[in-house]
Write a protein that holds these residues in place. Structure first.
Motif, PDB file in Angstrom:
ATOM      1  N   ASN A 187     -13.697 -23.648   1.211  1.00  0.00           N
ATOM      2  CA  ASN A 187     -14.590 -22.555   0.837  1.00  0.00           C
ATOM      3  C   ASN A 187     -14.110 -21.289   1.540  1.00  0.00           C
ATOM      4  O   ASN A 187     -13.552 -21.359   2.646  1.00  0.00           O
ATOM      5  N   PHE A 188     -14.363 -20.131   0.921  1.00  0.00           N
ATOM      6  CA  PHE A 188     -13.792 -18.891   1.469  1.00  0.00           C
ATOM      7  C   PHE A 188     -14.778 -17.752   1.329  1.00  0.00           C
ATOM      8  O   PHE A 188     -15.430 -17.590   0.295  1.00  0.00           O
ATOM      9  N   ILE A 189     -14.870 -16.954   2.408  1.00  0.00           N
ATOM     10  CA  ILE A 189     -15.664 -15.726   2.404  1.00  0.00           C
ATOM     11  C   ILE A 189     -14.745 -14.566   2.766  1.00  0.00           C
ATOM     12  O   ILE A 189     -14.144 -14.556   3.842  1.00  0.00           O
ATOM     13  N   LYS A 190     -14.646 -13.592   1.907  1.00  0.00           N
ATOM     14  CA  LYS A 190     -13.795 -12.429   2.175  1.00  0.00           C
ATOM     15  C   LYS A 190     -14.366 -11.581   3.304  1.00  0.00           C
ATOM     16  O   LYS A 190     -15.573 -11.318   3.356  1.00  0.00           O
ATOM     17  N   VAL A 191     -13.490 -11.162   4.221  1.00  0.00           N
ATOM     18  CA  VAL A 191     -13.869 -10.240   5.287  1.00  0.00           C
ATOM     19  C   VAL A 191     -13.246  -8.871   5.054  1.00  0.00           C
ATOM     20  O   VAL A 191     -13.901  -7.835   5.179  1.00  0.00           O
ATOM     21  N   ILE A 192     -11.953  -8.846   4.682  1.00  0.00           N
ATOM     22  CA  ILE A 192     -11.259  -7.571   4.570  1.00  0.00           C
ATOM     23  C   ILE A 192     -10.000  -7.711   3.723  1.00  0.00           C
ATOM     24  O   ILE A 192      -9.486  -8.822   3.540  1.00  0.00           O
ATOM     25  N   GLN A 193      -9.524  -6.604   3.170  1.00  0.00           N
ATOM     26  CA  GLN A 193      -8.187  -6.521   2.590  1.00  0.00           C
ATOM     27  C   GLN A 193      -7.296  -5.786   3.584  1.00  0.00           C
ATOM     28  O   GLN A 193      -7.724  -4.793   4.186  1.00  0.00           O
ATOM     29  N   GLU A 194      -6.074  -6.266   3.768  1.00  0.00           N
ATOM     30  CA  GLU A 194      -5.192  -5.684   4.776  1.00  0.00           C
ATOM     31  C   GLU A 194      -3.795  -5.490   4.216  1.00  0.00           C
ATOM     32  O   GLU A 194      -3.382  -6.168   3.265  1.00  0.00           O
ATOM     33  N   ASP A 195      -3.068  -4.550   4.809  1.00  0.00           N
ATOM     34  CA  ASP A 195      -1.676  -4.309   4.419  1.00  0.00           C
ATOM     35  C   ASP A 195      -0.756  -5.241   5.196  1.00  0.00           C
ATOM     36  O   ASP A 195      -0.816  -5.290   6.429  1.00  0.00           O
ATOM     37  N   PHE A 196       0.069  -5.972   4.467  1.00  0.00           N
ATOM     38  CA  PHE A 196       1.118  -6.785   5.089  1.00  0.00           C
ATOM     39  C   PHE A 196       2.440  -6.092   4.785  1.00  0.00           C
ATOM     40  O   PHE A 196       2.900  -6.077   3.642  1.00  0.00           O
ATOM     41  N   ASP A 197       3.039  -5.468   5.806  1.00  0.00           N
ATOM     42  CA  ASP A 197       4.274  -4.700   5.634  1.00  0.00           C
ATOM     43  C   ASP A 197       5.428  -5.325   6.407  1.00  0.00           C
ATOM     44  O   ASP A 197       5.222  -6.169   7.289  1.00  0.00           O
ATOM     45  N   ILE A 198       6.626  -4.878   6.084  1.00  0.00           N
ATOM     46  CA  ILE A 198       7.844  -5.412   6.677  1.00  0.00           C
ATOM     47  C   ILE A 198       8.484  -4.351   7.569  1.00  0.00           C
ATOM     48  O   ILE A 198       8.629  -3.192   7.157  1.00  0.00           O
ATOM     49  N   VAL A 199       8.833  -4.732   8.782  1.00  0.00           N
ATOM     50  CA  VAL A 199       9.515  -3.836   9.716  1.00  0.00           C
ATOM     51  C   VAL A 199      10.945  -4.335   9.907  1.00  0.00           C
ATOM     52  O   VAL A 199      11.155  -5.528  10.147  1.00  0.00           O
TER      53      VAL A 199
END
Length: 308
Positions: free
Chosen positions: A258-270
């Protein structure tokens, strides 16, 4: 067997131990690693234990249960040893120290030496030249990944490549029924639920601690053992060792939580600027994601572009 060694933390480590760790990482089994190297299991076990005794810390650990019926994985020290040995890169490949992510894993496949150490740890390894690439998701903590790199003053040394957006939140056991974010927060505050934490230095660990503080929880009931990947979080919940953990939506659905959304986030590459040419293949694979529809991700048209 060879007598060749490498120097690690002031001690000599045999090449065969490095080879064993690499195969254990790939196959999840010391016995299979020994078989592939054509050495007796007892010899492989002894070499690992002798090295651990010299380093005063474990290199591998066993994980019980699950669909795989138990398996072996590298500890943080084992990952560090393997990455240090390969810090010059695999043949034609990259060294990547990153936060765990399914899309990045898919892109890299077998073309890079990857260790999932978390955003902060990966960035640190990049800056001391123990990795060429790091995947980070610290936008929910610092406003944006670019803002963090600017604050650290490292943009002369590294480039930021646009990645994608992913949904992250709380995955929990189906045995708890259907819960709202308020429901689960209240049960956490009452100490009714056990959490599986991510490793220190991971962006997910930082996010979970920030969210829990906002919910008025400073010391949540949790497992003693931390999870180094989102898959490890899910497996601990499925084994009944924990009730919930912070996890990506993709991994929660992958494992049937089961899943509850908390946030959307940026996953970037360094990427280290002195490794841009070596990373071109990775950037090309990122650009191929454009137009792809993956549940739990938002992939925009600028993915794979160097933005700073």
């Amino acid at each position: 067997m060879s007598n060749r060694t490498v120097r690690f933390r002031g001690v000599d480590v045999r090449i065969e131990v490095i080879e064993l760790l690499s195969l254990i990482r790939k196959h999840g089994s010391l016995s299979k690693a020994a078989k592939l190297l054509n050495i007796p299991y007892s010899t492989a076990f002894r070499m690992i234990k002798e090295t651990e005794a010299t380093l005063s810390e474990a290199l591998i650990e066993g994980v019980r249960g699950g669909s795989r019926g138990g398996y072996s994985r590298l500890t943080r020290l084992g990952e560090e040893l393997l990455l240090t040995f390969n810090e010059g890169g695999l043949e034609g490949g990259l060294t990547v120290a990153s936060s765990h992510d399914e899309l990045l894993s898919y892109i890299l496949d077998d073309h890079a030496q990857v260790t999932w150490v978390g955003s902060m740890n990966g960035l640190s390894m990049l800056l001391v030249n123990k990795a060429q690439v790091a995947g980070i998701h610290l936008s929910s903590i610092y406003g944006s990944n670019l803002k963090l790199l600017s604050m650290l003053g490292v943009l002369d040394d590294v480039a930021l490549v646009r990645g994608y957006v992913r949904v992250i939140g709380i995955g929990y056991s189906g045995g708890l029924g259907s819960l709202s974010l308020r429901d689960i927060a209240e049960r956490i505050r009452r100490g009714e639920l056990t959490m599986v934490k991510r490793n220190p230095g991971s962006g997910t660990r930082l996010l979970s601690e920030l969210w829990l503080r906002r919910m008025g929880v400073l010391n949540p009931r949790s497992l003693n053992v931390v999870a180094w990947t989102h898959d490890d979080v899910a497996k601990a919940i499925l084994r009944g060792e924990a009730d919930y953990g912070f996890i990506t939506q993709y991994h929660a659905e992958k494992w049937g939580l089961n899943f509850i959304k908390v946030i959307q986030e940026d996953f970037d590459i360094v990427v280290r600027r002195d490794s841009i040419n070596e990373a071109e293949g990775l950037l090309k694979e990122l650009r191929r994601l454009r137009g792809l529809n993956v549940k739990g991700y938002v992939i925009n048209s600028d993915v794979g572009e160097i933005i700073a």
